[in-house]
Design a protein around this motif. Structure first.
Motif, PDB file in Angstrom:
ATOM      1  N   PRO A   6       0.820  -1.211   0.000  1.00  0.00           N
ATOM      2  CA  PRO A   6       0.000   0.000   0.000  1.00  0.00           C
ATOM      3  C   PRO A   6       0.860   1.270   0.000  1.00  0.00           C
ATOM      4  N   THR A   7       0.334   2.305  -0.631  1.00  0.00           N
ATOM      5  CA  THR A   7       1.020   3.602  -0.642  1.00  0.00           C
ATOM      6  C   THR A   7       0.615   4.407   0.588  1.00  0.00           C
ATOM      7  N   ARG A   8       1.248   5.567   0.767  1.00  0.00           N
ATOM      8  CA  ARG A   8       0.883   6.442   1.891  1.00  0.00           C
ATOM      9  C   ARG A   8      -0.581   6.844   1.803  1.00  0.00           C
ATOM     10  N   GLU A   9      -1.032   7.142   0.566  1.00  0.00           N
ATOM     11  CA  GLU A   9      -2.432   7.544   0.365  1.00  0.00           C
ATOM     12  C   GLU A   9      -3.379   6.411   0.757  1.00  0.00           C
ATOM     13  N   GLN A  10      -3.026   5.184   0.379  1.00  0.00           N
ATOM     14  CA  GLN A  10      -3.871   4.043   0.741  1.00  0.00           C
ATOM     15  C   GLN A  10      -3.898   3.835   2.260  1.00  0.00           C
ATOM     16  N   LEU A  11      -2.756   4.019   2.886  1.00  0.00           N
ATOM     17  CA  LEU A  11      -2.691   3.873   4.350  1.00  0.00           C
ATOM     18  C   LEU A  11      -3.547   4.941   5.035  1.00  0.00           C
ATOM     19  N   ARG A  12      -3.523   6.158   4.474  1.00  0.00           N
ATOM     20  CA  ARG A  12      -4.340   7.232   5.058  1.00  0.00           C
ATOM     21  C   ARG A  12      -5.822   6.892   4.961  1.00  0.00           C
ATOM     22  N   LEU A  13      -6.252   6.409   3.788  1.00  0.00           N
ATOM     23  CA  LEU A  13      -7.657   6.035   3.612  1.00  0.00           C
ATOM     24  C   LEU A  13      -8.029   4.855   4.512  1.00  0.00           C
ATOM     25  N   GLU A  14      -7.083   3.936   4.667  1.00  0.00           N
ATOM     26  CA  GLU A  14      -7.294   2.800   5.579  1.00  0.00           C
ATOM     27  C   GLU A  14      -7.499   3.307   7.016  1.00  0.00           C
ATOM     28  N   GLY A  15      -6.737   4.346   7.373  1.00  0.00           N
ATOM     29  CA  GLY A  15      -6.885   4.947   8.695  1.00  0.00           C
ATOM     30  C   GLY A  15      -8.255   5.569   8.881  1.00  0.00           C
ATOM     31  N   PHE A  16      -8.747   6.273   7.844  1.00  0.00           N
ATOM     32  CA  PHE A  16     -10.085   6.874   7.922  1.00  0.00           C
ATOM     33  C   PHE A  16     -11.149   5.799   8.134  1.00  0.00           C
ATOM     34  N   GLU A  17     -11.030   4.705   7.394  1.00  0.00           N
ATOM     35  CA  GLU A  17     -11.997   3.607   7.528  1.00  0.00           C
ATOM     36  C   GLU A  17     -11.936   3.007   8.929  1.00  0.00           C
ATOM     37  N   LEU A  18     -10.732   2.859   9.441  1.00  0.00           N
ATOM     38  CA  LEU A  18     -10.548   2.274  10.770  1.00  0.00           C
ATOM     39  C   LEU A  18     -11.141   3.179  11.855  1.00  0.00           C
ATOM     40  N   ILE A  19     -11.012   4.497  11.688  1.00  0.00           N
ATOM     41  CA  ILE A  19     -11.624   5.437  12.634  1.00  0.00           C
ATOM     42  C   ILE A  19     -13.139   5.233  12.641  1.00  0.00           C
ATOM     43  N   ASP A  20     -13.743   5.219  11.442  1.00  0.00           N
ATOM     44  CA  ASP A  20     -15.210   5.069  11.352  1.00  0.00           C
ATOM     45  C   ASP A  20     -15.667   3.743  11.948  1.00  0.00           C
ATOM     46  N   GLU A  21     -14.941   2.685  11.638  1.00  0.00           N
ATOM     47  CA  GLU A  21     -15.312   1.337  12.102  1.00  0.00           C
ATOM     48  C   GLU A  21     -15.201   1.221  13.623  1.00  0.00           C
ATOM     49  N   THR A  22     -14.063   1.694  14.179  1.00  0.00           N
ATOM     50  CA  THR A  22     -13.850   1.576  15.629  1.00  0.00           C
ATOM     51  C   THR A  22     -14.799   2.486  16.395  1.00  0.00           C
ATOM     52  N   LEU A  23     -15.043   3.675  15.847  1.00  0.00           N
ATOM     53  CA  LEU A  23     -15.964   4.608  16.505  1.00  0.00           C
ATOM     54  C   LEU A  23     -17.378   4.038  16.532  1.00  0.00           C
ATOM     55  N   SER A  24     -17.818   3.441  15.436  1.00  0.00           N
ATOM     56  CA  SER A  24     -19.159   2.827  15.383  1.00  0.00           C
ATOM     57  C   SER A  24     -19.292   1.738  16.446  1.00  0.00           C
ATOM     58  N   PHE A  25     -18.234   0.941  16.589  1.00  0.00           N
ATOM     59  CA  PHE A  25     -18.231  -0.126  17.596  1.00  0.00           C
ATOM     60  C   PHE A  25     -18.384   0.449  19.008  1.00  0.00           C
ATOM     61  N   LEU A  26     -17.611   1.494  19.332  1.00  0.00           N
ATOM     62  CA  LEU A  26     -17.657   2.069  20.676  1.00  0.00           C
ATOM     63  C   LEU A  26     -18.985   2.782  20.937  1.00  0.00           C
ATOM     64  N   VAL A  27     -19.515   3.472  19.920  1.00  0.00           N
ATOM     65  CA  VAL A  27     -20.802   4.166  20.096  1.00  0.00           C
ATOM     66  C   VAL A  27     -21.914   3.140  20.329  1.00  0.00           C
ATOM     67  N   ALA A  28     -21.857   1.999  19.643  1.00  0.00           N
ATOM     68  CA  ALA A  28     -22.837   0.935  19.883  1.00  0.00           C
ATOM     69  C   ALA A  28     -22.725   0.421  21.321  1.00  0.00           C
ATOM     70  N   CYS A  29     -21.488   0.295  21.813  1.00  0.00           N
ATOM     71  CA  CYS A  29     -21.272  -0.122  23.216  1.00  0.00           C
ATOM     72  C   CYS A  29     -21.852   0.925  24.170  1.00  0.00           C
ATOM     73  N   LEU A  30     -21.671   2.195  23.827  1.00  0.00           N
ATOM     74  CA  LEU A  30     -22.234   3.275  24.655  1.00  0.00           C
ATOM     75  C   LEU A  30     -23.756   3.173  24.680  1.00  0.00           C
ATOM     76  N   GLY A  31     -24.355   2.835  23.535  1.00  0.00           N
ATOM     77  CA  GLY A  31     -25.811   2.641  23.490  1.00  0.00           C
ATOM     78  C   GLY A  31     -26.247   1.520  24.430  1.00  0.00           C
ATOM     79  N   ASP A  32     -25.504   0.419  24.457  1.00  0.00           N
ATOM     80  CA  ASP A  32     -25.824  -0.694  25.370  1.00  0.00           C
ATOM     81  C   ASP A  32     -25.711  -0.248  26.825  1.00  0.00           C
ATOM     82  N   ALA A  33     -24.689   0.581  27.112  1.00  0.00           N
ATOM     83  CA  ALA A  33     -24.512   1.079  28.481  1.00  0.00           C
ATOM     84  C   ALA A  33     -25.689   1.959  28.885  1.00  0.00           C
ATOM     85  N   LEU A  34     -26.145   2.816  27.972  1.00  0.00           N
ATOM     86  CA  LEU A  34     -27.294   3.693  28.269  1.00  0.00           C
ATOM     87  C   LEU A  34     -28.545   2.858  28.536  1.00  0.00           C
TER      88      LEU A  34
END
Length: 918
Positions: A6-34
């Motif tokens: 992968p190039t630097r650009e691909q790694l950056r886009l991979e990072g964006f996807e990982l942020i969205d994916e991990t954040l969705s997981f944690l927000v769902a956990c927060l919903g369960d806590a609520l």
């Protein structure tokens, strides 16, 4: 067909996807806590997954969004670390700017061999200085919950867990979020200094030691991979040097609660914590020294030392237990005895008198282990332990004492008045010539004015009592742990010489046949633009003074050169004249101060008083160092780390290691560049005097426009910040509430504009300066555009200005402006501010030929993801401010007070979203 990496650009886009994916997981956990907590009404409003409330969000939205932002910040930190690892794996470690592999590669490219590189590293001495923060909002309990969440997030990354194991991790995350929801998030009572000290000790004792292990490993690996011999590195000792400082318990500038008792208690707390750190580390090492008597020759010196410590401890229960358990493993036995001795010191009983004495025992362990043929045990276990002893000693961190020059003037006036010096009580009003004539004559004498038991009262007792605490510490523990005497608002030579007078009175002066010298370094802090401009003359006269020369001669380094610390203030200079003029004043001052030191054979250690926001000096560390004037980096480097910035940089191991490596490797490559490369003129320099002048004119014109104070106090939540319990230190230097910007600390000045989304101190005036250049001399503007990419200084400043512009929000600025009661006043100032905003943004986009979003997509991503929930929080804050001010204006104090927790939660939630306070 071979798949390409992968190039630097691909790694950056991979990072964006990982942020969205991990954040969705944690927000769902927060919903369960609520759901578990019975807060189902909030679930539809979960950030990034639910409905964005328009006008009347339900109670609890502030807390929901605040926690959401805390999770986002955590995810971004974790993803950044993951992408750095991936980048190292596929592109190479030296592709990451600012870290050791790149720094060593760049030094080699300069033609330096391992010997020359070691000579550079021997001079590198970096010290982050932890300070308290008048706007640090998070409670320690919240940070503990964050650490628990972060650890589970790290575990969740392991790819080979079963579904069952992943469910367990998710359940633990939900449980941690439940606890976080019910943990009070903000300080409803103003924290005391000891709580701030305990927070700093947590980082120093519990987090930095582990980060140092990793940091040392990273450096050793980079050294080996560069093809350099490890033996050369080890023979050079513990280089480059990293240690820590703190102001908490020592910084009394405008902080009346920092008394001599507080300083004494702070030194004691850090000393006890250092023993705890060393005992913990030693026990971990000793547990691995299981070499048996049956398989190894036991040196007589080792047996003898075991007997000596057994006898000196005088505690048969402890020594018998250690003998019974570890007699067959003598190295472990000695390690256990050393730990027992340190435990006695934790309890306040006699033990090791100095780190040198403890190191002698560790050296015995290391030498005998090596003689037994186990060199790797020494390399991997004992060497890192001895390195920590060298770094943390028996003091944990160097404590600086800072006080304002005006306060010292009042102290000296009281002292001279009590001593019967003619007109001495009016010392604060004396001319500089009169002061210098008096001080130069008086400092020739070693005798104090008064007996050391005399009480004078007021400022004199406050200063002298503090200094006497330092004298007592020196008698018992030596100089280790004692930093400098820093004089904030240094404006003339007498501000520094006066400290020598006070030091003599307290017993901090040493007297020899050659003359007196001060036991601690006296350090000027140049803050305002005028003081920065005059700083070389003040420093030169100070370095030429015989007392300074004798003091510095006692502190000559291994290179045979005297050194002098000089502190630069990034806050007040910005508050005075705006970001561009302030940065140029700081740059010029460093150039001229460096020349002043060079002319006298004195190397300078610049202490950068950088804050947590860009307008107060923050910005990426390696870019900051790259923008320093050529020759100004001697290798010695100090930098303040403030409040929430400490948590952002160092709250978890990966981030702490990364940020410390940036500091150390950045200082090393910058030192090498300044020492071994020919200085190149910055191509933008010819334009800077004009731009700085026009920028300053526009900025000061705004502040001096009639009605500005009234507008400022209504358009921002500064009144709420002045009443907050966020930090132990008052928002104003004098501690009084009032309408003077001059007295207002720079931190709440910046924080208030940030909360209202103006970010004004970080960009205002830059557009006017660029427009003046473009309209008056268009050919020069075109020339500036042509050289901008080659200018490290202006590139750094404009990048930071652009970040502030992108973080500001015009719609929200106008909504906060609705809080200004007088429509004419509102229109008058908003017209000026909005016009300058557009002017600055448009001209920068013209210079860079494109918007920031296109050129800096990662920054654009991190801002965009926050905007929708932030708008909700800002609108809530505006409503709270309006209601609270109405209650204050109608003198309904009890009702106003009852609203304040809501106000504080609002401030804290927005700070979490913006990742910045002051």
């Amino acid at each position: 067909m071979t798949e390409l990496p992968p190039t630097r650009e691909q790694l950056r886009l991979e990072g964006f996807e990982l942020i969205d994916e991990t954040l969705s997981f944690l927000v769902a956990c927060l919903g369960d806590a609520l759901k578990s907590l019975g807060e189902e009404s909030l679930i539809p409003y979960l950030p990034w997954s639910g409905t964005v409330p328009e006008n009347h969000p339900p109670d609890g939205t502030q807390q929901l969004y605040s926690i959401g932002f805390q999770l986002l910040n955590m995810v971004e930190e974790r993803v950044a670390a993951a992408i750095r690892r991936e980048r190292e794996k596929v592109i190479g470690a030296d592709s990451i700017r600012g870290l050791w592999p790149r720094a060593l590669r760049d030094m080699s490219a300069m033609g330096l061999g391992p010997k020359e590189i070691l000579a550079v590293l021997a001079d590198v001495d970096v010290q982050p200085v932890l300070t308290a923060h008048p706007t640090e909002a998070k409670r320690a309990s919240v940070r503990e919950r964050h650490r628990a969440l972060y650890e589970e997030l790290v575990r969740n990354e392991y790819p080979k867990y079963t579904d069952r194991e992943r469910r367990r991790i998710r359940e633990r995350i939900v449980t941690a979020l439940e606890t976080l929801w019910r943990t009070g998030e903000i300080h409803l009572v103003r924290p005391d200094i000891f709580r701030e000290m305990r927070d700093a000790i947590h980082y120093l004792r519990d987090l930095f030691p582990s980060a140092l292990n990793r940091l040392d490993m990273h450096f050793t690996e980079a050294w080996r991979e560069s093809g350099f011999p490890l033996e050369m590195l080890r023979a050079a000792g513990n280089i480059p040097r990293l240690s820590f400082g703190t102001w908490i318990g020592g910084d009394r500038d405008g902080h009346p609660l920092v008394t001599s008792e507080v300083t004494a208690k702070g030194l004691e707390m850090m000393r006890r914590a250092s023993f705890q750190l060393l005992k913990r580390e030693l026990e971990q090492v000793a547990g691995q020294l299981t070499l048996s008597r049956q398989l190894n020759d036991i040196p007589e010196a080792l047996e003898r030392r075991i007997d000596e410590i057994t006898f000196s401890l005088g505690d048969e229960e402890i020594t018998s237990d250690l003998h019974d358990r570890h007699h067959e493993e003598p190295w472990r036995h000695l390690g256990g005895l050393i730990a027992a001795r340190l435990q006695r010191q934790i309890e306040g009983k006699p033990g090791y008198k100095s780190p040198k004495e403890l190191d002698a025992d560790l050296d015995l362990l290391a030498t005998s282990i090596r003689e037994a043929g186990c060199g790797l045990i020494d390399e991997q276990l004992l060497r890192p332990l001895r390195q920590k002893l060298e770094i943390f000693g028996f003091h944990l961190a160097m404590l600086d004492v800072r006080q304002n020059s005006e306060f010292h003037d009042k102290a000296i006036s009281l002292l001279l008045g009590a001593a019967g010096v003619a007109d001495g009580a009016n010392y604060a009003g004396w001319s500089e010539e009169q002061r210098l004539a008096f001080l130069n004559e008086e400092l020739k004498s070693p005798r104090p004015f008064l007996h050391d038991t005399a009480r004078i009262g007021g400022e004199a007792d406050a200063v002298l009592d503090c200094y006497r605490v330092l004298v007592k510490h020196r008698k018992e523990w030596g100089d280790a742990g004692l930093g400098a005497l820093i004089v904030s608002m240094t404006r003339q030579l007498s501000d520094l010489l006066g400290v020598f007078l006070l030091a003599r009175e307290a017993g901090l002066m040493e007297h020899t046949e050659e003359g007196s010298w001060c036991a601690l370094e006296v350090v000027p802090l140049f803050e305002t633009m005028d003081d920065l401009d005059r700083s070389p003359g003040i420093l030169g006269a100070f370095l030429d003074h015989p007392l300074t020369q004798r003091t510095n001669e006692k502190r000559i380094g291994s290179d045979g050169k005297q050194s002098q610390q000089v502190m630069l203030g990034y806050s007040d200079s910005n508050k005075d004249c705006g970001i561009l003029a302030a940065q140029w004043a700081l740059h010029r001052a460093q150039e001229n101060l460096t020349k002043t030191g060079d002319e006298r054979g004195v190397k300078l250690c610049f202490f950068h008083g950088r804050g947590g926001t860009i307008s107060r000096g923050a910005g990426p560390t390696h870019w900051f160092m790259a923008s320093l004037p050529h020759g100004s980096m001697s290798g010695e480097f100090r930098m303040t780390e403030q409040g929430e910035t400490i948590a952002q940089k160092y709250a978890n191991l990966a981030n702490a290691t990364y940020n410390l490596e940036l500091l150390l490797a950045g200082a090393a490559i910058t030192t090498a560049m300044h020492r071994y490369t020919t200085p190149k003129a910055d191509p933008a320099e010819p334009f800077l005097p004009f731009l700085a002048e026009k920028s300053q004119e526009a900025y000061q014109s705004l502040l001096k426009t009639e009605g500005f104070i009234e507008f400022y106090r209504q358009v921002t939540p500064i009144d709420a910040l002045e009443n907050s319990r966020i930090g132990s230190r008052p928002a104003r230097r004098s501690g009084k509430k009032g309408h003077s910007i001059a007295d207002l600390r720079a931190i709440p000045w910046v924080f208030s504009w940030t909360q209202a989304r103006f970010y004004l101190p970080g960009w205002f005036g830059v557009g006017s300066a660029l427009e003046a250049l473009k309209s008056s001399e268009p050919e020069k503007f075109a020339a500036l555009k042509g050289v901008l990419k080659q200018s490290t200084f202006l590139g750094y400043v404009f990048t930071n200005v652009e970040t502030n512009l992108a973080s500001a929000n015009l719609d929200l600025m106008n909504e906060y402006a609705a809080l200004v009661e007088d429509p004419a006043l509102r229109k008058k100032f908003m017209d000026i501010i909005v016009a300058e905003f557009h002017r600055t943004r448009d001209l920068l986009e013209g210079l860079y030929e494109g918007s920031m979003d296109d050129r800096r997509p990662r920054m654009a991503k991190t801002l965009a993801i926050r905007e929708a929930p932030l708008k909700v929080l800002h609108r809530q804050q505006i409503a709270i401010l309006r209601d609270w001010r109405e209650l204050v204006a109608t003198e309904r104090e009890a009702d106003a007070e009852s609203m304040f927790p809501k106000m504080l939660l609002s401030i804290n939630a927005i700070a979490s979203g913006l990742r910045t306070t002051g």
